[in-house]
Design a protein around this motif. Structure first.
Motif, PDB file in Angstrom:
ATOM      1  N   PRO A   1       0.841  -1.275  -0.064  1.00 48.46           N
ATOM      2  CA  PRO A   1       0.105   0.095  -0.118  1.00 48.46           C
ATOM      3  C   PRO A   1       0.808   1.426   0.137  1.00 48.46           C
ATOM      4  O   PRO A   1       2.001   1.307   0.629  1.00 48.46           O
ATOM      5  N   GLU A   2       0.640   2.299  -0.654  1.00 52.28           N
ATOM      6  CA  GLU A   2       1.043   3.491  -0.702  1.00 52.28           C
ATOM      7  C   GLU A   2       1.342   4.211   0.670  1.00 52.28           C
ATOM      8  O   GLU A   2       2.396   4.788   0.707  1.00 52.28           O
ATOM      9  N   ASN A   3       0.481   3.915   1.503  1.00 54.20           N
ATOM     10  CA  ASN A   3       0.811   4.630   3.000  1.00 54.20           C
ATOM     11  C   ASN A   3       1.824   3.936   3.540  1.00 54.20           C
ATOM     12  O   ASN A   3       2.173   4.167   4.804  1.00 54.20           O
ATOM     13  N   GLY A   4       2.198   2.717   3.373  1.00 54.24           N
ATOM     14  CA  GLY A   4       3.286   1.830   3.854  1.00 54.24           C
ATOM     15  C   GLY A   4       2.834   0.456   4.256  1.00 54.24           C
ATOM     16  O   GLY A   4       1.611   0.134   4.052  1.00 54.24           O
ATOM     17  N   TRP A   5       3.700  -0.249   4.636  1.00 52.07           N
ATOM     18  CA  TRP A   5       3.582  -1.721   4.907  1.00 52.07           C
ATOM     19  C   TRP A   5       3.298  -2.040   6.532  1.00 52.07           C
ATOM     20  O   TRP A   5       4.389  -1.984   7.055  1.00 52.07           O
ATOM     21  N   ALA A   6       2.184  -1.823   6.795  1.00 55.70           N
ATOM     22  CA  ALA A   6       2.036  -2.363   8.067  1.00 55.70           C
ATOM     23  C   ALA A   6       2.379  -3.532   8.739  1.00 55.70           C
ATOM     24  O   ALA A   6       2.090  -4.632   7.725  1.00 55.70           O
ATOM     25  N   GLU A   7       2.715  -3.907  10.001  1.00 52.30           N
ATOM     26  CA  GLU A   7       3.343  -5.245  10.468  1.00 52.30           C
ATOM     27  C   GLU A   7       2.067  -6.244  10.389  1.00 52.30           C
ATOM     28  O   GLU A   7       2.338  -7.251  10.185  1.00 52.30           O
TER      29      GLU A   7
ATOM     30  N   ASN B   1      18.256  -3.398   6.231  1.00 49.16           N
ATOM     31  CA  ASN B   1      17.640  -4.663   5.918  1.00 49.16           C
ATOM     32  C   ASN B   1      16.002  -4.597   6.042  1.00 49.16           C
ATOM     33  O   ASN B   1      15.556  -3.634   6.528  1.00 49.16           O
ATOM     34  N   ILE B   2      15.652  -5.686   5.827  1.00 51.02           N
ATOM     35  CA  ILE B   2      14.264  -5.996   6.225  1.00 51.02           C
ATOM     36  C   ILE B   2      13.908  -7.299   6.693  1.00 51.02           C
ATOM     37  O   ILE B   2      14.477  -8.165   6.328  1.00 51.02           O
ATOM     38  N   TYR B   3      13.343  -7.355   7.789  1.00 45.34           N
ATOM     39  CA  TYR B   3      12.897  -8.520   8.465  1.00 45.34           C
ATOM     40  C   TYR B   3      11.479  -8.879   8.191  1.00 45.34           C
ATOM     41  O   TYR B   3      10.494  -8.159   8.199  1.00 45.34           O
ATOM     42  N   LEU B   4      11.484 -10.258   7.713  1.00 42.81           N
ATOM     43  CA  LEU B   4      10.131 -10.722   7.181  1.00 42.81           C
ATOM     44  C   LEU B   4       9.658 -11.980   7.997  1.00 42.81           C
ATOM     45  O   LEU B   4      10.593 -12.656   8.499  1.00 42.81           O
ATOM     46  N   LYS B   5       8.402 -12.128   8.022  1.00 45.79           N
ATOM     47  CA  LYS B   5       7.861 -13.490   8.695  1.00 45.79           C
ATOM     48  C   LYS B   5       7.094 -14.270   7.534  1.00 45.79           C
ATOM     49  O   LYS B   5       6.335 -13.544   6.843  1.00 45.79           O
TER      50      LYS B   5
ATOM     51  N   GLN C   1       4.677 -11.166   5.945  1.00 45.26           N
ATOM     52  CA  GLN C   1       4.517 -10.204   6.706  1.00 45.26           C
ATOM     53  C   GLN C   1       5.879  -9.333   6.847  1.00 45.26           C
ATOM     54  O   GLN C   1       6.923  -9.983   6.963  1.00 45.26           O
ATOM     55  N   GLN C   2       5.959  -7.910   7.057  1.00 44.20           N
ATOM     56  CA  GLN C   2       7.130  -7.073   7.360  1.00 44.20           C
ATOM     57  C   GLN C   2       7.273  -7.483   8.876  1.00 44.20           C
ATOM     58  O   GLN C   2       6.229  -7.606   9.668  1.00 44.20           O
ATOM     59  N   TYR C   3       8.409  -7.783   9.394  1.00 43.67           N
ATOM     60  CA  TYR C   3       8.498  -8.002  10.907  1.00 43.67           C
ATOM     61  C   TYR C   3       9.567  -7.246  11.646  1.00 43.67           C
ATOM     62  O   TYR C   3      10.324  -7.792  12.331  1.00 43.67           O
ATOM     63  N   SER C   4       9.706  -5.843  11.117  1.00 42.36           N
ATOM     64  CA  SER C   4      10.477  -5.118  11.680  1.00 42.36           C
ATOM     65  C   SER C   4      10.174  -4.384  12.800  1.00 42.36           C
ATOM     66  O   SER C   4       9.129  -4.535  13.408  1.00 42.36           O
ATOM     67  N   ARG C   5      10.986  -3.588  13.449  1.00 45.00           N
ATOM     68  CA  ARG C   5      10.668  -2.953  14.727  1.00 45.00           C
ATOM     69  C   ARG C   5       9.609  -1.918  14.528  1.00 45.00           C
ATOM     70  O   ARG C   5       8.900  -1.419  15.529  1.00 45.00           O
TER      71      ARG C   5
ATOM     72  N   PHE D   1       6.314  -0.246  13.166  1.00 43.16           N
ATOM     73  CA  PHE D   1       4.706  -0.887  12.822  1.00 43.16           C
ATOM     74  C   PHE D   1       4.369  -0.586  11.498  1.00 43.16           C
ATOM     75  O   PHE D   1       3.833  -1.415  10.725  1.00 43.16           O
ATOM     76  N   LEU D   2       5.007   0.558  10.706  1.00 41.36           N
ATOM     77  CA  LEU D   2       4.809   0.735   9.573  1.00 41.36           C
ATOM     78  C   LEU D   2       6.147   1.098   8.782  1.00 41.36           C
ATOM     79  O   LEU D   2       6.499   2.104   9.131  1.00 41.36           O
ATOM     80  N   LEU D   3       6.297   0.373   7.739  1.00 41.68           N
ATOM     81  CA  LEU D   3       7.490   0.516   6.992  1.00 41.68           C
ATOM     82  C   LEU D   3       6.975   1.371   5.701  1.00 41.68           C
ATOM     83  O   LEU D   3       6.359   0.778   4.974  1.00 41.68           O
ATOM     84  N   LYS D   4       7.700   2.633   5.371  1.00 44.40           N
ATOM     85  CA  LYS D   4       7.802   3.331   4.137  1.00 44.40           C
ATOM     86  C   LYS D   4       8.734   2.775   3.290  1.00 44.40           C
ATOM     87  O   LYS D   4       9.900   2.652   3.658  1.00 44.40           O
ATOM     88  N   ASP D   5       8.304   3.281   1.850  1.00 39.86           N
ATOM     89  CA  ASP D   5       9.225   3.046   1.034  1.00 39.86           C
ATOM     90  C   ASP D   5       9.476   1.628   0.333  1.00 39.86           C
ATOM     91  O   ASP D   5      10.509   1.542  -0.406  1.00 39.86           O
TER      92      ASP D   5
END
Length: 141
Positions: free
Chosen positions: A24-30, A60-64, A120-124, A126-130
Motif C-alpha cells: 500500500p502507498e501509505n506503507g507496509w503495516a506489520e 535490511n528488512i525482517y520478514l515473517k 509480513q514485514q516483521y521489523s521494529r 509498525f509501518l515501513l515506508k518506501d
C-alpha cells in the motif's frame, strides 16, 4: 493491491515465473499480509524479491513467512534480507527509480502440501515506508 503472474522470457532468462504484490502507498503495516498462491509457482529455485526506494530508512528488512496448506500452518519463520553492504551501499539492481534485491527463499524445499505463502514485514517499525513491491520468483536450477 495488484497481483501479477507472468512468464519472463526476454528480461532475465533465468526467471521461469514471478508473482508480484504491491505494498500500500501509505506503507507496509506489520499486520498486513501479502499472500502468494503457490499453484501459480513453477518448479525451480524460489526467491523473494524486495523492491524499495532509496529513501527506505533501514539496511535490511525482517520478514515473517508462513507456509500454509489450505488453512493449516505448515511452518512459520522470521528472517532478515540485507539491502545494504557493510559499507552502507545499496545492493541489488536499479530500475524505474527502485532498487531490487533477489534473495534465495530460506525455506526450501517447501513442505509437501504447501498451497500458499503469507509474508509480513516483521521489523521494529509498525509501518515501513518506501517498500514498494514484494515478489516470489522462480529461477532455473
Amino acid at each position: 493491491m495488484y497481483c501479477m503472474v507472468a512468464l519472463m522470457t526476454s528480461c532475465d532468462n533465468d526467471i521461469v515465473s514471478i508473482a508480484t504484490k504491491e505494498v500500500p502507498e501509505n506503507g507496509w503495516a506489520e499486520k498486513y499480509d501479502l499472500s502468494f498462491d503457490l499453484s501459480s509457482i513453477e518448479a525451480g529455485q524460489l526467491y523473494i524479491r524486495i523492491e524499495h526506494a532509496e529513501s527506505y530508512g533501514y539496511e535490511n528488512i525482517y520478514l515473517k513467512s508462513t507456509i500454509l496448506s489450505d488453512t493449516d500452518t505448515l511452518s512459520s519463520e522470521v528472517y532478515s534480507i540485507p539491502l545494504m553492504t557493510d559499507k552502507g551501499q545499496w545492493v541489488g539492481s536499479t530500475s524505474n527509480d527502485l532498487l531490487s534485491v533477489d534473495h534465495l527463499y530460506p525455506f526450501q524445499p517447501l513442505p509437501s502440501g504447501a498451497t500458499s505463502i503469507q509474508i509480513q514485514q516483521y521489523s521494529r517499525a509498525f509501518l515501513l515506508k518506501d517498500i514498494e513491491k514484494v515478489s516470489l520468483l522462480v529461477k532455473k536450477q
